[in-house]
Every structure is written in C-alpha cells, then in structure tokens.
Write an enzyme that holds these catalytic residues in place. Structure first.
Site, mmCIF file in Angstrom:
data_model
loop_
_atom_site.group_PDB
_atom_site.id
_atom_site.type_symbol
_atom_site.label_atom_id
_atom_site.label_comp_id
_atom_site.label_asym_id
_atom_site.label_seq_id
_atom_site.Cartn_x
_atom_site.Cartn_y
_atom_site.Cartn_z
ATOM 1 N N SER A 136 0.497 -1.338 0.054
ATOM 2 C CA SER A 136 0.545 -0.161 -0.126
ATOM 3 C C SER A 136 0.655 1.462 0.170
ATOM 4 O O SER A 136 0.638 2.449 -0.181
ATOM 5 C CB SER A 136 -1.143 -0.301 0.958
ATOM 6 O OG SER A 136 -0.107 0.068 2.495
ATOM 7 N N LYS A 173 0.833 4.562 7.059
ATOM 8 C CA LYS A 173 0.068 5.347 5.802
ATOM 9 C C LYS A 173 0.657 6.724 6.601
ATOM 10 O O LYS A 173 1.291 6.855 7.808
ATOM 11 C CB LYS A 173 -1.411 5.249 6.201
ATOM 12 C CG LYS A 173 -2.286 3.673 6.291
ATOM 13 C CD LYS A 173 -2.045 3.653 4.404
ATOM 14 C CE LYS A 173 -2.577 2.263 4.228
ATOM 15 N NZ LYS A 173 -1.674 1.157 5.249
#
Length: 213
Positions: A136, A173
C-alpha cells in the site's frame, strides 16, 4: 593488560570481527546467540558485559542499547574498515514482531530481534523497526518485506508517514488531519484512504527504510 578470555568469549569476538569485516557493522544479539550456540539472548548480553569490562568492546552507559566495537587486531584480518559503518558507535534497535493495543510497543515480549544502526542516525530518539507487509506504500518507496525505522511518538503532522494502530491492527500510511476526522492515505493508486474518527493511536513516525537485496 587484558584478562584471559574463555572459548565462548573468543567465539563472540571472532564472530563480531568476521561480521564487521563482511558487513561493516556488528551482528545483532540474536545473530550472536545463534552463531555461538547460546539458548538465550540474555546470556549474550551477559557475555558482552564481561567483554566490555575487559576492554574489548565499549558500551555507552547513557544509551543502554548503544554498542561500540573495539578493533581487535589479533583476530581481525584487516585494520582497514570496509565501509562507513566500521568504527562508528552503533545502537541496537529493536525489531518489533507484534503490535498490541494497550501494551507498550517496546515490551520485551514484542521484540523479535535487534538491528544495529549508527548512533548519529538514531540520535537521542527512541526508535524501533517493523517489517512491512503489503504494497500500500510502494509509491513512497516502501515495499513488501522492507524494514521501516520508526521514531516513537504519539503525534504527527500532515504529510508524515506514520505507524498507526487501528482496532489492534498496525498500518503504515501518510497522516492527514481533516475537519472532524483523520485520513490515513496509502501511496498506491489501487488503495482507498482509511478514514478514522476515533480509536486511533499514533505509534511513531517513519524515518528510514531498509531493504534486503
């Protein structure tokens, strides 16, 4: 004059010198444990302390995980360092295997191993490492099975890449504080952002990435 050392101590010194010559930095405590044949890393720490007292290695007492290896000319094949890590003061940074809500990130039971990093990189921060699982964050240069170096902190600024804990699951993230919620943005166009309104803990800010070639 140094005291006479036993066979296990000599094996540790030989392994340290071998790994420094090969890699430019000393092995982790777990690697020493496996190489010498100890059953516990606590035994390695005990032997390292004895070697420190004999003047064969140095530890900075103000930084418990800092280790400086003294060049042992008798056992070293060369007096010249192979790369910039040689001769530098190093910090044994813990590699965290599992992140659990309600438990300190650096709890002993969470630590799988350690990895040596230069003290001038770590500085006075409390840092740990995690192995990345997933893709990701590939557009930020963080790939599956990379090791990220994380500065432990509970806050973040917009644009920081963070390790966050959501419902007992850690994620890496980019952090953005929006009006009324937090957006955790992946760096992969095939992933959607994570929107969080509560139950979010910031464990730290990513300050480095290591990759095995």
């Amino acid at each position: 004059m140094q005291n006479k050392i036993n066979e296990k101590q000599q094996k540790i010194l030989d392994f340290l010198n071998e790994q420094i010559e090969k890699n430019g930095y000393p092995p982790s405590v777990r690697e020493i444990c496996n190489a010498v044949g100890f059953k516990s890393t606590s035994t390695v720490h005990s032997y390292l302390e004895k070697l420190r007292k004999q003047g064969l290695i140095q530890k900075d007492p103000s930084k418990p995980r800092a280790l400086k290896v003294i060049n042992n000319k008798k056992n070293s094949k060369t007096d010249e360092p192979k790369n910039i890590y040689s001769g530098k003061e190093l910090v044994e940074v813990p590699i965290i295997g599992k992140v659990t809500a309600g438990q300190p990130i650096l709890a002993v039971e969470n630590i799988e191993d350690t990895f040596p990093l230069p003290l001038d990189f770590v500085q006075n921060s409390t840092v740990f490492m995690l192995r990345v699982q997933g893709d990701s964050m590939i557009e930020a240069g963080i790939f599956d099975n990379d090791y990220i170096v994380v500065k432990q902190q509970s806050t973040a600024n917009n644009g920081d890449i963070v390790v966050a804990l959501i419902d007992d699951e850690a994620t890496v993230k980019t952090f953005y504080k929006e009006k009324g919620f937090i957006r955790l943005q992946p760096a992969n166009k095939f992933y959607d952002p994570i929107i969080v309104r509560d139950n979010l803990s910031i464990l730290g800010k990513v300050i480095g990435v290591f990759r095995k070639m």
